[in-house]
Design a protein around this motif. Structure first.
Motif, PDB file in Angstrom:
ATOM      1  N   ILE A 269      45.522  20.877  73.949  1.00 31.99           N
ATOM      2  CA  ILE A 269      45.298  22.322  73.803  1.00 31.99           C
ATOM      3  C   ILE A 269      43.858  22.655  74.210  1.00 31.99           C
ATOM      4  O   ILE A 269      42.906  22.026  73.760  1.00 31.99           O
ATOM      5  N   GLN A 270      43.734  23.648  75.084  1.00 33.19           N
ATOM      6  CA  GLN A 270      42.406  24.187  75.440  1.00 33.19           C
ATOM      7  C   GLN A 270      42.191  25.406  74.539  1.00 33.19           C
ATOM      8  O   GLN A 270      42.675  26.502  74.842  1.00 33.19           O
ATOM      9  N   PHE A 271      41.503  25.212  73.432  1.00 39.76           N
ATOM     10  CA  PHE A 271      41.367  26.274  72.434  1.00 39.76           C
ATOM     11  C   PHE A 271      40.307  27.283  72.871  1.00 39.76           C
ATOM     12  O   PHE A 271      39.176  26.917  73.195  1.00 39.76           O
TER      13      PHE A 271
ATOM     14  N   ARG B 115      42.771  35.360  63.005  1.00 41.65           N
ATOM     15  CA  ARG B 115      41.764  35.841  63.970  1.00 41.65           C
ATOM     16  C   ARG B 115      42.054  37.255  64.443  1.00 41.65           C
ATOM     17  O   ARG B 115      41.152  37.966  64.884  1.00 41.65           O
TER      18      ARG B 115
ATOM     19  N   GLN C 265      57.995  30.061  66.860  1.00 41.72           N
ATOM     20  CA  GLN C 265      57.422  28.880  67.507  1.00 41.72           C
ATOM     21  C   GLN C 265      55.985  29.178  67.915  1.00 41.72           C
ATOM     22  O   GLN C 265      55.709  30.232  68.478  1.00 41.72           O
ATOM     23  N   LEU C 266      55.089  28.231  67.670  1.00 38.54           N
ATOM     24  CA  LEU C 266      53.700  28.357  68.105  1.00 38.54           C
ATOM     25  C   LEU C 266      53.497  27.418  69.295  1.00 38.54           C
ATOM     26  O   LEU C 266      54.299  26.520  69.533  1.00 38.54           O
ATOM     27  N   GLU C 267      52.401  27.642  70.048  1.00 35.93           N
ATOM     28  CA  GLU C 267      52.098  26.734  71.156  1.00 35.93           C
ATOM     29  C   GLU C 267      51.980  25.299  70.636  1.00 35.93           C
ATOM     30  O   GLU C 267      52.315  24.349  71.313  1.00 35.93           O
ATOM     31  N   TYR C 268      51.460  25.167  69.401  1.00 37.08           N
ATOM     32  CA  TYR C 268      51.308  23.831  68.821  1.00 37.08           C
ATOM     33  C   TYR C 268      51.949  23.788  67.433  1.00 37.08           C
ATOM     34  O   TYR C 268      51.292  23.677  66.427  1.00 37.08           O
TER      35      TYR C 268
ATOM     36  N   ASP D  21      44.380  38.013  68.477  1.00 36.80           N
ATOM     37  CA  ASP D  21      43.259  37.615  69.342  1.00 36.80           C
ATOM     38  C   ASP D  21      43.755  37.074  70.670  1.00 36.80           C
ATOM     39  O   ASP D  21      43.099  37.273  71.693  1.00 36.80           O
ATOM     40  N   LEU D  22      44.930  36.424  70.668  1.00 37.90           N
ATOM     41  CA  LEU D  22      45.325  35.693  71.880  1.00 37.90           C
ATOM     42  C   LEU D  22      46.843  35.649  72.027  1.00 37.90           C
ATOM     43  O   LEU D  22      47.563  35.420  71.055  1.00 37.90           O
ATOM     44  N   LEU D  23      47.302  35.884  73.254  1.00 44.96           N
ATOM     45  CA  LEU D  23      48.729  35.731  73.593  1.00 44.96           C
ATOM     46  C   LEU D  23      48.876  34.416  74.352  1.00 44.96           C
ATOM     47  O   LEU D  23      48.312  34.253  75.438  1.00 44.96           O
TER      48      LEU D  23
ATOM     49  N   THR E 258      52.196  31.472  74.101  1.00 43.83           N
ATOM     50  CA  THR E 258      53.611  31.406  74.483  1.00 43.83           C
ATOM     51  C   THR E 258      54.361  32.691  74.145  1.00 43.83           C
ATOM     52  O   THR E 258      55.481  32.887  74.613  1.00 43.83           O
ATOM     53  N   GLY E 259      53.769  33.531  73.302  1.00 41.61           N
ATOM     54  CA  GLY E 259      54.405  34.785  72.918  1.00 41.61           C
ATOM     55  C   GLY E 259      55.258  34.680  71.667  1.00 41.61           C
ATOM     56  O   GLY E 259      55.777  35.690  71.180  1.00 41.61           O
ATOM     57  N   GLY E 260      55.392  33.476  71.115  1.00 41.71           N
ATOM     58  CA  GLY E 260      56.238  33.301  69.934  1.00 41.71           C
ATOM     59  C   GLY E 260      55.766  34.116  68.733  1.00 41.71           C
ATOM     60  O   GLY E 260      56.585  34.742  68.042  1.00 41.71           O
ATOM     61  N   THR E 261      54.474  34.125  68.508  1.00 43.74           N
ATOM     62  CA  THR E 261      53.932  34.843  67.352  1.00 43.74           C
ATOM     63  C   THR E 261      54.120  36.344  67.514  1.00 43.74           C
ATOM     64  O   THR E 261      54.596  37.036  66.604  1.00 43.74           O
TER      65      THR E 261
ATOM     66  N   LEU F  98      46.762  34.010  77.863  1.00 43.71           N
ATOM     67  CA  LEU F  98      46.890  32.806  78.681  1.00 43.71           C
ATOM     68  C   LEU F  98      48.087  33.022  79.596  1.00 43.71           C
ATOM     69  O   LEU F  98      49.223  32.699  79.250  1.00 43.71           O
TER      70      LEU F  98
END
Ligand code: AMP
Length: 177
Positions: free
Chosen positions: A25-27, A65, A100-103, A126-128, A130-133, A157
């Motif tokens: 993961i590139q956080f 966040r 589902q989360l990216e991780y 704060d961040l999109l 995979t879009g699951g959240t 992303l």
């Protein structure tokens, strides 16, 4: 800070942390933006200006966040703030949705009395990725049948194509990777 503020210059202040919280993961760490008063104000102002004529009544923000910029934007828009939180954090009756989360996998909740059908909602995280959240958050919001839902992210992303899960909503992201 003497540089002219643009979204491109804000982008340079986002810290990339490789392999966090797990390998691969590139956080995208936004604390390096938030700690600078000019950048924090510029980003919150930019989001608020984009929605100032949309009649937003509630800014719904995703833990944790999403709360930071979302709170500032709600204040600027004169809108209410509504938290979407992890399970067991909200004290009163909630609706819940798994996603589902990216991780990994997780679940989110919202108070049953947080939204009415006359609300116009700015949904912020704060961040999109995979879009699951965001997709789960929209499912939670649809239960209330609000007038409008506008999903808005500080960072997107794009290579993960999370937008495709957000249907026909008008999605806005400030910074693209
Ligand atoms: P997703 O459900 O995959 O769109 O993931 C979005 C949520 O996970 C947001 O709440 C982000 O804060 C967090 N997230 C996912 N991937 C990253 C990443 N690469 N950097 C920072 N936060 C992330």
């Amino acid at each position: 800070m003497t540089e002219t503020l643009t979204l491109e210059s804000v982008k340079e202040h986002i810290r990339n942390v490789p392999d966090f919280p797990i390998p691969g993961i590139q956080f995208k760490d936004i604390t390096t933006v938030l700690q600078k008063p000019e950048l924090f104000s510029f980003v919150a102002d930019t989001i608020a200006e984009h929605y100032q004529h949309k009649g937003i009544t509630k800014v719904v923000c995703i833990e944790s966040r999403g709360f930071i910029l979302g709170g500032a934007v709600a204040h600027k828009l004169g809108a209410g703030f509504v938290p979407i939180r992890k399970p067991g954090k909200l004290p009163a009756e909630t609706y819940a949705k798994d996603y589902q989360l990216e991780y990994g996998t997780d679940s989110i909740e919202i108070h049953k009395d947080a939204i009415t059908s006359s609300d116009r909602i700015l949904l912020h995280d704060d961040l999109l990725a995979t879009g699951g959240t965001a997709n789960a958050a929209i499912d939670l919001l649809k239960v209330f049948n609000p007038v409008a839902i506008y999903p808005c992210f500080f960072i997107e992303l794009g290579f993960l194509n999370g937008r495709k899960y957000l249907g026909n909503y008008e999605v806005t992201s400030l910074i693209h990777f």
